[in-house]
Enzyme design. Sequence first.
Site, short mmCIF file in Angstrom:
data_model
loop_
_atom_site.label_atom_id
_atom_site.label_comp_id
_atom_site.label_asym_id
_atom_site.label_seq_id
_atom_site.Cartn_x
_atom_site.Cartn_y
_atom_site.Cartn_z
N ASN A 141 0.87 -1.18 0.00
CA ASN A 141 0.00 0.00 0.00
C ASN A 141 0.90 1.23 0.00
OD1 ASN A 141 -1.83 2.03 0.49
ND2 ASN A 141 -2.28 1.41 2.61
N LYS B 79 0.09 4.25 -0.29
CA LYS B 79 -0.58 5.43 0.31
C LYS B 79 -0.37 6.66 -0.58
CE LYS B 79 0.07 3.37 4.80
NZ LYS B 79 -0.05 3.53 6.23
N HIS C 58 -9.47 0.81 4.86
CA HIS C 58 -8.20 1.06 5.56
C HIS C 58 -8.46 1.99 6.75
CE1 HIS C 58 -4.18 2.42 6.44
NE2 HIS C 58 -3.76 1.34 5.81
N GLU D 188 -6.92 4.44 7.90
CA GLU D 188 -6.75 5.88 7.63
C GLU D 188 -7.99 6.45 6.95
OE1 GLU D 188 -3.00 5.47 5.61
OE2 GLU D 188 -2.06 4.92 7.50
N GLU E 20 -5.13 -5.16 10.57
CA GLU E 20 -4.13 -4.12 10.79
C GLU E 20 -4.44 -3.38 12.09
OE1 GLU E 20 -2.27 -2.90 6.81
OE2 GLU E 20 -4.04 -1.68 7.06
N GLY F 235 2.41 2.28 10.73
CA GLY F 235 3.32 3.42 10.56
C GLY F 235 3.99 3.86 11.85
N SER G 225 3.58 -2.06 10.42
CA SER G 225 5.03 -2.05 10.63
C SER G 225 5.68 -3.39 10.33
CB SER G 225 5.36 -1.58 12.05
OG SER G 225 4.90 -0.25 12.23
C1 PEP Z 1 -0.79 0.04 6.14
O1 PEP Z 1 -1.11 1.21 6.31
O2 PEP Z 1 -1.51 -0.70 5.46
C2 PEP Z 1 0.44 -0.42 6.79
C3 PEP Z 1 0.54 -1.67 7.09
O3 PEP Z 1 1.40 0.54 7.04
P1 PEP Z 1 2.87 0.31 7.67
O4 PEP Z 1 3.40 -0.98 7.10
O5 PEP Z 1 3.65 1.49 7.26
O6 PEP Z 1 2.66 0.20 9.15
#
Ligand code: PEP
Length: 250
Positions: A9, A11, A96, A98, A168, A174, A214
């Site tokens: 992703n 983003k 997601h 966000e 997630e 993040g 992460s």
């Molecule tokens: C995401 O936003 O889908 C995600 C997993 O981000 P990150 O790997 O940066 O934590």
Amino acid sequence: MRKKIVAGNWKMNTTVTEGVELAKSIVAKVNEIPVGVSLVVAPPFTHLTSVAEVLKGSPVALSAQNCADQPKGAYTGEVSAEMLKDAGCSYTILGHSERREYYGETSEKLVKKMALAFENGLKVIFCVGEKLAERQEGQHFDVVSAQISEVLFGLTPAQMAKVVIAYEPVWAIGTGVTATSEQAQEIHAFIRKTLAAHFGEDVAAKTTILYGGSCKPSNAQELFACPDIDGGLIGGASLKADDFIAIAKS
Ligand code: PEP
């Protein structure tokens, strides 16, 4: 028996030029990926047709990060599922955290978006996950169960075959903090049990459930070794081809 997937992703990162370069670097290394692991990349909308060109003829699938909850018309700034399919996508991410947090993505909207995605031949990477306070209060099972039942329980088993779930935990996205493999496995097993109770064992056993938050080359192997973790949805680490490929090799 179920598909293993590593999805990136991107983003709101990269220019079109940078995104095309990133896609080229991923395609150049795709033969390093073990058989049975599928790669998906989800660039921003503006990159889709250019990245689709790069991916043509490769096994890497293209995904959007979101789609509109209306089929077409006077919805300024929105991008429809039909447009995504036409641009070369085979997947879209939906739900997601966000989008839930910053853009008012409710389960009601997600039901509409998912129906439009299916009508237009897109598969869906459906994200669920609890916030830090919810985990601290021990509500994570209830939160994830509600996110799943509100959006997925109206689907048919045939539609469920087009859904990939991404767990997630919001506190891990993040932040550099990853769920431990025990925490992740526990909730992945819970998600599978929740699916089994509604759709039956067969659907549950066939549903790919990704971990996201992460995930990086140094922790992917331990996470992916868990029996109910079928790959990852990768944010930050998907912006470097070497890291993304290293995760997929895990
Ligand atoms: C995401 O936003 O889908 C995600 C997993 O981000 P990150 O790997 O940066 O934590």
